[in-house]
Each structure stands twice: as structure tokens, then as C-alpha cells.
Motif scaffolding. Structure first.
Motif, short mmCIF file in Angstrom:
data_model
loop_
_atom_site.label_atom_id
_atom_site.label_comp_id
_atom_site.label_asym_id
_atom_site.label_seq_id
_atom_site.Cartn_x
_atom_site.Cartn_y
_atom_site.Cartn_z
N LEU A 77 0.83 -1.20 0.00
CA LEU A 77 0.00 0.00 0.00
C LEU A 77 0.86 1.25 0.00
CD1 LEU A 77 -2.33 -1.23 2.86
CD2 LEU A 77 -3.04 -0.93 0.47
N LYS A 78 0.25 2.39 -0.34
CA LYS A 78 0.89 3.69 -0.13
C LYS A 78 0.15 4.39 1.01
CE LYS A 78 2.84 5.03 -4.63
NZ LYS A 78 3.38 3.68 -4.78
N ILE A 79 0.91 4.83 2.00
CA ILE A 79 0.29 5.45 3.18
C ILE A 79 0.25 6.97 3.05
CG2 ILE A 79 0.65 5.91 5.64
CD1 ILE A 79 1.65 3.06 5.95
N VAL A 80 -0.90 7.54 3.34
CA VAL A 80 -1.02 9.00 3.49
C VAL A 80 -1.36 9.25 4.95
CG1 VAL A 80 -2.25 11.07 2.78
CG2 VAL A 80 -1.93 9.20 1.14
N VAL A 81 -0.45 9.90 5.67
CA VAL A 81 -0.68 10.20 7.09
C VAL A 81 -1.51 11.47 7.20
CG1 VAL A 81 0.44 10.88 9.25
CG2 VAL A 81 1.41 9.03 7.86
N ALA A 82 -2.65 11.39 7.87
CA ALA A 82 -3.53 12.55 8.04
C ALA A 82 -3.56 12.95 9.51
CB ALA A 82 -4.93 12.22 7.54
#
Lengths: 396, 396
Positions: free
Chosen positions: B79-84
Motif C-alpha cells: 500500500l501507499k500510506i497517506v498520514v492525516a
């Protein structure tokens, strides 16, 4: 459109008539009035028969006795009361004193009295039970015997909203599902092992019914106030303050802390219990139907020769083989309840059967066709054979 | 019959293969391994797409981020993680410091970062909401917007078993039924108003899904231990110790007291929640079917001219008239759920609808044929006309 209140309350015609008629008679106290409303709402018999009332002599049961007595004397009810009191033999001489005291009050009110005595401690040791369970069992056996002796269909006990809240919390802390969290039922057959949901109206059962007329509305403090209002003493049992019992710790420590979050938490817990009782009743009905569907197919299969003779003999009549496909297609909550009912029928009871065992049987439904087994406590098991699961008694 | 363990555990073939394949790759920590087992069990996508991870910077969300990062670097997930991260503007300068710190850690690990900021206090005052609710709403709006911006189908948050236990207790003390006591769902559509049971597998929904990969197995102490094991700091939010919040008092006072009854009470509460989620899902399905049955009959009645023109126009398409007889014959738990669903569709939402309103509508089913009304908050009502109940918007 004319303005109307936010909730239109509906009072059924029969109730309304009863209400009007009864208002014309002698006035009764608010506590007795609420008891009578609950009694009518549940359609319990209020005329021309004997009922057994369990009276320990504590505030709750004295209030129940006094309120029933008040309704009798005001001619709202025409029941005959038999006061039943059991000495558990746990408090030596003071148990006998309480028994005499209860008998005295009951006779003064003009009711029949039955006193019993059971050495609960010895019984608990013998049956490897805990004291609370053994006491409860002895009490219900005594009530059942008394009811049968006097030809009574009803045994009334004085459990209150507070008792219900305590029961819910004790079961919650053990991780119960809806059946346990539903708490005590306002009415159940007394012969059965415990509180089970039953959608049947009172008349449908011929057994002795246990009814709890205070369970759904009366707080413990109201029973005490009512006893004081009537000028009648009540006994206090030292066991009610003994913090070795989990129930006492719930009462003394846990509930007061929860009341700091919501002063009405006892009522909230009782409301939750009622909602979950309804849920459990609906799901149990569906589970019974599912078992029927899974079994009906089985009958055909047996005739059709799909089952081996060993399977036929191993299958208990109470728990016939079930078709995997029918079970697997059902909603998980219904399927697990159905499997639990089926195991209970095959084994005779559900002692020592935990959720883990039900899940192990459920896993048999998922796999391929290989012969696989889920072992259960007490030498029983469930076997998957092709498209069927079979309940088996272990060969010794 | 040979001796077998008490519970035969079944591992599905696919999982077994995955397990064997993954054991051949780089070893991962126990915490990350358990996260991956939960992820597979739930059938969440683990390859070739972006997911949003909500990271406050506390121990729970840092552990979730670190474990996902570990699974990525061990090539278990691609997966590609986007930290919010959302600054709620409640702690002045220290909110901005936390945001920078989270961004720093995330970038160092090689992930994309989105920082947001919302003046929650002002929003709460404007919407007459409490701070916790306003913060929660702002956070989920931010996650949804971020997911849409990055084309992510999943938003993962770090709720633990402890959070679940707290939620169950908070709802219990308000007297919730199975729906509330089911607590947080491990997965739900993010656009929906709250935690609702959904029997649909992940793939069936095209919306953004909120998933909680730690909810069903991880204790808070395990997240802290795992952060320490990885040598990564985490932030502590002063709000987590502010006893003005009911949730904090549950954590600090109520749960420790309950642990004196049962050291595994957190696990027990989470198990109860899971059982009640299953119950609620089964009953909601039945309620939807009941509504359908009660409505299908209606269509015929409309054609047959049994309804007046006013009734036809008053009937909302979302909540068509329902046949009293069909509803009255259903199990009470199913009927009340059906009525609730119907009210929700007619009004657009269930705000301010309480059990009392559902019961008032249910009472319309019991009576005779007279025109009777149950008023609801916000200028809507339900009217009984002959054998039908009608959902009505109030004429102004």
C-alpha cells in the motif's frame, strides 16, 4: 391540525375499564397501585386462586407482601396468599428468629405460612457449587414444592429494578451476550433451569410460573419507604453487606460510581435489559425455525439412504443431523443460537458449553467434505460428514 | 475414537497459504503480525493503492502507523500510506508542535503527510455541540476530504480494545440497546453518520470505508509497548487525562474498578460488543424485510383506491404507508427496528428520535380504527388511518 402532545399515550379499553372500576373502590397506596398496574399489564391471574409469595423478611419482600395484602383487602385482587420462607441455615439461630418473625407478621395479616429449612452450606459442598448458587437452587426448589402442594400456579418474588441492574452488570463483566444481559425475566416457568426468554403469554404454560412483579418499576428505596409508610419493620440480612459476594460489591461500589455518570443508571440498565430480552426472544424464535428447516431436509436424506447406519444410530432423536448448507446460509447471530439450542437438546443441558464450543461447531460448516470433529465437554462431540453435522455421544 | 483437542481450530486454505508464503519473507514483529492477520481476516485491500491513516501522534496511532510501515517494508503489504493529522485548535501552540512532530516522523518513514486545522471550539459553539462531538465530526470530515483528494478507499484509525470497552460502558450507562452496545464497528462507510452494522463485505461498497484494524485485538498497553520496542516516541494529549470528559473518568475510575471483578473485563466488554453487533445485523436485516412486506401490500392498496388522495400526497416516497396487520404480527424487536428505520427514511435522519417516539408509533398499531396521531420532533408525525399508518410532514 390541532396541537397534540409529543407522545399520544394509548390505554387499552380493558385496562381503562378496570382503572375506572377500581378507582370507585377503596383507595390504595401509590406503591400498591403501581404493583396492580404491573400485574394487569402482564395478564397475571388476580382472582380466585392461591399464589405463593417468597418472603425473606427483607424490605423488598415485605413490601411485596404488604402491597399484595393491601390490594386484597381493598378487594382489587381476590387471591389467596401463601407466604413461603426458607431458612438457608447460614446464620445459625438468627435464621430461625427471622422465620418466626415472618410467620408472625404473615399470620397477623391473615395469610397461610409455609416455613422451610435447608442446610445450604452442606449442599454447596456436596454439589461443589458456590453458596449463592446453592442457596438460589434450594429456594426455587422450595417454592416449586410449596406451589405444587398448595395448587398454586404463580410464585411471586420481590426482585427490584436494583436487583436487575446488579444482574446486568455481573453478567456484563463476564462478557455475556444478549441472553445474559437481558437479565431476569418478569415471568418464567419455575421448573426451568434459569431465566429464559419466552414469548408465550401466561395462559399458554401449565407449569408453575415464577413472576417478579417489582422487577420492572420498583427501586429498592421505594420498598423500604413503603414498609415505613405502613409502619412495618423488616429484617436486614448480614449477607447483604458481606463484600465477599460480587453482587454486594456491585451494589456498594460499582453502581454508586456509575450513578455519578448518570443518576438514573439503574433505570437505564433495566431498560437495556428489556430491549435485549426482546432481541433474544426474536432471535431464539428464528433459531428454532432454522433448526426446523435444517432438520426437515434431514428426514428426507435419511430415507434417501444418504446416512450410514452408524450415523443413524449415533444421531440423538433430540438433536438430529443438520444440513450444513441451510445453517451456513443463515445470519451468524441466528445460526449460533440454533447450534446452541441443538447442542442443549442433544446433551440434555448446556452446562459447561461456552461460546468457544459453539464457534468450534460453526467452523465445521465452513470447510470441505473431510470427516472432522468438534469435541465438547462431557464426552459428546459434533461430527461433520459430507453435507451434514451429526451430534454424537462418545463411545466409551 | 482417537483423542482430539477440545476445540478443533480450522484455518481456511487461503489464509494458510498466505501464512506460509509470508513466513518465507522478512520476519515482522508480533504486533505487526497480528495487525496483518486482522487485515486479511477482514478482506481489506493490502496491495497497490493509497490508504489514509489517521495519526494524532498518541501511542495508539503511532503504533498503527509504525506497524503498517513495518508490513510495507517487509513487503507483506504494498500500500501507499497517506498520514492525516488534524489540529483541533484546542491546545494552542502545542497543537502545532504535535502536527510538526507527526509530519516529521511520517516523512522520515517515507510517507506522504496531510496536515489540517479546525477551530473546534468555535464550531462547537456555533453548532451547539459538545466539544467531543464537534472534534469527532471535524476529524471525520477531514479524513473523508483527504481520502477523496488522494483517491483512497480506506481510512484507518487506531481505536483499540480499550476504546471499545469505554464506548460500550458510556452507552450502557445511557440505557442503549443492542445497536449502541455493539460499540464501534471494525469497518463502516465513512460518509454515514455513525457506527452502523453492515453485513456487506468491503467490496460491495464504493464509498470511503473507515476501518479500525486494532479494535478487535489490541490493548492500549500493547500499542505503547510496541512504540517503545521500535524506539519511537509518542505524544501525550492532556485531554486524555482531563476528568471533565466522561470517557476519561470511565478510563481512570470505572474500568479499573471493574477489573477488580474480572481482570479480563476489557476483553469481555469487547466480546459482548461483537455478539451484539451480530444480533443487531440479523435483526436489522429482518426489519428491512418486514418494511418491504408491509409496503408491498400498500402498493396494491393504493391502486385499489383504499387511500384518500390526501393520504397519497402526504405519504413520503421514502416512507410509504405501512399495513398495520403485517407490522402487528411481527416480533416486537423486529417491529420496533422496522419502525425506526421507516421514521429515519421519512425524516431524512433519526436526530432527536428516541425509543419513546417509536413506542408511540407502535401504540397506533394496537388500537381500533379511529384516526390517531403520534407526533414526532421537528414537525413530523405518524397517523393511523384504518389499516394503515402514514408518515406525514406537518402542514405549516
Amino acid at each position: 391540525m390541532q396541537s397534540t402532545p409529543a407522545c399520544l399515550l394509548h390505554i387499552g379499553r380493558t385496562q381503562l375499564q378496570l382503572f375506572i372500576v377500581s378507582e370507585m373502590r377503596t383507595r390504595v397506596s401509590e406503591f400498591a397501585r403501581r404493583l396492580s398496574v404491573e400485574w394487569w399489564r402482564r395478564d397475571w391471574p388476580s382472582a380466585a386462586e392461591r399464589i405463593v409469595v417468597g418472603v425473606s423478611g427483607g424490605g423488598d419482600s415485605m413490601a411485596l407482601l404488604l402491597a399484595l395484602d393491601e390490594l386484597l383487602k381493598a378487594r382489587r385482587f381476590t387471591l389467596k396468599i401463601v407466604v413461603a420462607h426458607l431458612d438457608h441455615g447460614l446464620r445459625g439461630r438468627s435464621g430461625a428468629v427471622d422465620a418466626e418473625w415472618v410467620a408472625g407478621v404473615a399470620r397477623e395479616l391473615g395469610h397461610e405460612v409455609v416455613l422451610g429449612s435447608v442446610p445450604v452450606k452442606e449442599r454447596a459442598a456436596f454439589a461443589r457449587d458456590n453458596i449463592e448458587q446453592a442457596a438460589r437452587r434450594a429456594r426455587y426448589e422450595f417454592f416449586t414444592a410449596t406451589a405444587k402442594e398448595y395448587g398454586a400456579r404463580l410464585v411471586a418474588t420481590a426482585h427490584t429494578l436494583d436487583d436487575q441492574a446488579e444482574t446486568v452488570l455481573l453478567r456484563l463483566m463476564r462478557g455475556s451476550g444478549a441472553d445474559g444481559l437481558g437479565g431476569m425475566r418478569p415471568a418464567r416457568p419455575l421448573d426451568a433451569g434459569g431465566d429464559i426468554p419466552s414469548g408465550r403469554p401466561f395462559e399458554a404454560s401449565r407449569d408453575v410460573q415464577l413472576v417478579r412483579p417489582l422487577l420492572c418499576w420498583a427501586r429498592r428505596v421505594q420498598t423500604v419507604d413503603y414498609c415505613r409508610e405502613r409502619g412495618v419493620q423488616f429484617r436486614t440480612d448480614a449477607m447483604n453487606d458481606d463484600e465477599r459476594y460480587a453482587r454486594v460489591r456491585v451494589r456498594h461500589n460499582l453502581l454508586p460510581l456509575m450513578e455519578a455518570f448518570n443518576p438514573q443508571v439503574v433505570e437505564a440498565l433495566a431498560r437495556t435489559a428489556e430491549l435485549l430480552q426482546d432481541d433474544a426472544a426474536a432471535l431464539d424464535g428464528l433459531a428454532a425455525r432454522l433448526l426446523n428447516e435444517a432438520r426437515d431436509a434431514t428426514a428426507t436424506a435419511g430415507v434417501g439412504g444418504l446416512m450410514t447406519p452408524e450415523a443413524m444410530s449415533a444421531a440423538q432423536p433430540a438433536a438430529p443431523p443438520l444440513r450444513v448448507g441451510v445453517l451456513a446460509a443463515a445470519a451468524v447471530a441466528v445460526r449460533r443460537r440454533a447450534l446452541r439450542q441443538w447442542l442443549g437438546r442433544g446433551r440434555g443441558d448446556l452446562r459447561r458449553i461456552e461460546m468457544g464450543h459453539v464457534l468450534a461447531v460453526e467452523r465445521l460448516l465452513a470447510g470441505g467434505r473431510g470427516g472432522r470433529i468438534a469435541e465438547l465437554p462431557g464426552g459428546t462431540s459434533v461430527e461433520r460428514r459430507r453435507a451434514w453435522i451429526h451430534f454424537c455421544l462418545k463411545k466409551s
